[in-house]
Design an enzyme around this catalytic site. Structure first.
Site, PDB file in Angstrom:
ATOM      1  N   CYS A  28      -9.176  -2.523   5.661  1.00 48.76           N
ATOM      2  CA  CYS A  28     -10.296  -2.913   4.810  1.00 48.76           C
ATOM      3  C   CYS A  28     -10.016  -4.335   4.349  1.00 48.76           C
ATOM      4  CB  CYS A  28     -10.445  -1.945   3.638  1.00 48.76           C
ATOM      5  SG  CYS A  28      -8.973  -1.803   2.610  1.00 48.76           S
ATOM      6  N   HIS A 545      20.519  -9.231   0.406  1.00 48.25           N
ATOM      7  CA  HIS A 545      20.162  -9.603   1.780  1.00 48.25           C
ATOM      8  C   HIS A 545      21.354 -10.336   2.378  1.00 48.25           C
ATOM      9  CE1 HIS A 545      17.994 -11.152   5.239  1.00 48.25           C
ATOM     10  NE2 HIS A 545      17.032 -10.284   4.952  1.00 48.25           N
TER      11      HIS A 545
END
Length: 622
Positions: A28, A545
């Site tokens: 959408c 990370h």
């Protein structure tokens, strides 16, 4: 130059269970909507997907797994479809254990979401020519007006074709047979037959099916069953020509005598029901709907609105209830995000909240809702109250929307109606301003009053105790390794240096053992070892990370020592890394340590500089 979303698409598809788990995917305005064979596989990886750069949130509702991307969803969708590799009608076998309500909302969403661009284009074109006519810039007698009006008229008159195509995809029917059914209903000479119009001895009602919606949906639904039945009983050598013939022979009388009239009657009742609410509930109707719309969006129960809006517009030419309430809700969401931006003392958070507020003003409210308003608690209540005020104002002055358009400032042209004058537009603009300002004001006031939705909703022996800001003690994060401290802004990676992933610091490591910086739980442990996600006992969500772009090593040089769900204490080993190998492959060893749930804190302050040892305090969270 278009951005490459290959890595994001690969990670999303992998974590929803792989392409073999995807029945279908569409999008959408802001979300990727997955229909999955086993939704549990994706739910197990929800935290991983949420942590991906480019993903705002994950919503599971109506039997769909929805990944909120934001305005760039169309670009991401193209890469996702390449990864999934499904053809338009290739959905695979589906084991569907969703509730009937979930199935209903999924069907409504699947039918109407793909045709929104058509309705927007036609509706806005109608609004534009109305404005040009009111300004006396383009008279209705001109040929230019006529051609522009064709776009408006065609989009709605031929709506059955678009509905048939999208319905066929949802119901797994042949899209061309579905459109043929729509063509039969719209055929101009259908009712010009001289004499009584009978089919199989039964009278056929003369109904103009231009702009029809429900009768087409019901017809394609039945057609899908007849088509599958014929394919099942017909010999293979005859299927190609007999199935289409049998399908249309069966559907012709049923559609024209039963389903078509039934659908039009239902559409009439829906539009009459909307008018009844406006007449009998008065201005309260719009306000109540605007107040409840954020809850309906969050739970996915707002899907019912679109077919009702279409039915109302085609029946009486305007909507005085649903679209006005959505305008109030959208601008209230923008106002709440703006209020959060005003309250934030952290520059990155303030900037992101302000950006999401502007995006909501322009019609895309998901970044504001899921990124800031819902997590804050007080912002969500502020948005609901702001929508209530704006909706009540719209209801009192009987504000109308004449076209399907964005529920935002971009939808202002749809407030112009033939013969309506400028008064309606002024009311609409005032509704926008009032909803925004009221929501921002409520949001600031609720935060200043120490309103805490999460504390109110929390269950347990301490549920009745709300901890004030003065009673909170800072949360600390310690270093997971020996190394040199760097500011995130100094990292040669825009994802981390911009603060988009969160706030924290980076470390140039001395050793190859990464240890836990908190007491808590492992919520994310990639097999490649390049990243570890933790949640502390105090609620801080920490992402380590390990190196830059080291995911490309596919686990080479990394040894993961923990599993997802495991409890860890400060100093417990998480990952062993061969930094020499990482460097030999050309990757940087810089390791960001960031807090991702920045909305939970007023300040995330680095407390260390220079060289640190494992266990030294590096961040303070207030």
């Amino acid at each position: 130059m278009a951005k490459d979303y290959t890595n994001l698409a690969q990670n999303i598809v992998q974590n929803v269970g792989g392409k073999e788990n995807v029945n279908s995917v569409f999008h959408c305005a802001t979300r990727l909507r997955f229909q999955l064979k086993d939704i549990g596989k994706a739910e197990a990886n929800t935290e991983k997907i949420k942590s991906l750069y480019g993903v705002i949130d994950v919503i599971v509702q109506n039997g769909q797994y929805q990944v909120v991307i934001g305005p760039n969803v169309g670009d991401v969708f193209e890469y996702v479809t390449k990864e999934v590799g499904l053809q338009e009608n290739e959905t695979g076998s589906e084991s569907d254990d969703r509730s009937k309500m979930d199935k209903f909302f999924a069907v409504v969403s699947g039918i109407f979401t793909p045709i929104v661009p058509v309705l927007m284009a036609s509706g806005m074109m109608g609004a534009v020519i109305t404005i040009l006519d009111l300004l006396h810039w383009l008279p209705q007698t001109s040929s230019t007006y006529h051609f522009l009006d064709v776009v408006y008229q065609a989009g709605f008159y031929f709506l059955p074709f678009f509905i048939a195509a999208s319905s066929a995809k949802v119901f797994k029917a042949n899209s061309f047979l579905a459109m043929l059914l729509a063509g039969v209903m719209l055929y101009p000479d259908l009712f010009t037959f001289k004499g009584s119009l009978l089919l199989l001895g039964l009278s056929v009602p003369k109904i103009a099916y231009g702009k029809a919606v429900l009768s087409v949906i019901l017809g394609v639904w039945l057609l899908s069953y007849i088509e599958r039945w014929s394919n099942k009983v017909m010999p293979d050598i005859m299927k190609a020509f007999m199935t289409p013939l049998i399908t249309m022979l069966v559907m012709l009388p049923i559609q024209l005598i039963i389903i078509g009239p039934l659908g039009e009657h239902i559409a009439g009742y829906l539009s009459a029901g909307v008018q009844w609410m406006g007449t009998n509930l008065g201005f309260f109707a719009v306000g109540i709907l605007a107040f409840l719309t954020p809850l309906m969006i969050a739970t996915g129960t707002h899907s019912f609105a679109f077919p009702v809006i279409v039915a109302t517009l085609t029946a009486i030419g305007y909507d005085q209830l649903l679209m006005p309430s959505m305008v109030a809700e959208n601008l209230a969401m923008a106002g709440a995000a703006f209020g959060i931006a005003l309250l934030s003392k952290e520059k990155a958070k303030k900037s992101q909240a302000l950006s999401s507020s502007i995006t909501a003003i322009l019609g895309i409210s998901e970044p504001a809702m899921y990124g800031f308003v819902i997590p804050s608690g007080y912002g969500f209540i502020g948005a609901m109250l702001g929508g209530l005020v704006g909706g009540l104002f719209a209801g009192i002055f009987k504000f109308k929307m004449y076209m399907i358009a964005s529920s935002s400032v971009l939808g202002i042209p749809a407030m112009f109606g033939k013969g309506a004058g400028y008064g309606n537009v002024i009311v609409g603009i005032l509704e926008i301003i009032i909803s925004f300002v009221a929501a921002a004001g409520f949001t600031v006031a609720l935060q200043k009053s120490k309103f805490n939705l999460n504390s109110i909703l929390k269950k347990g022996k301490n549920a009745d105790k709300i901890i004030t800001e003065e009673e909170k003690t800072p949360t600390t994060i310690v270093s997971p390794m020996d190394g040199q401290i760097l500011a995130l802004s100094d990292i040669d990676d825009q994802v981390f240096s911009s603060g988009a992933m969160g706030q924290g610091i980076a470390i140039e490591p001395d050793e190859g053992l990464v240890k836990s910086p908190v007491n808590g739980k492992v919520v994310m442990a990639y097999q490649t070892g390049h990243a570890i996600g933790l949640k502390s006992e105090q609620g801080a969500e920490v992402l380590i990370h390990i190196g830059m772009d080291t995911v490309n090593l596919n686990g080479e040089g990394f040894k993961v020592l923990v599993t997802e769900g495991a409890h860890v204490n400060i100093g417990d080993p998480l990952v062993e890394v061969d930094w020499q190998l990482v460097k030999e492959h050309g990757y940087k060893v810089t390791t960001p340590v960031i807090v991702t749930n920045v909305m939970e804190y007023k300040e995330i302050k680095p407390t260390a500089t220079g060289h640190v040892k494992t266990g030294d305090e590096i961040l303070e969270l207030n």
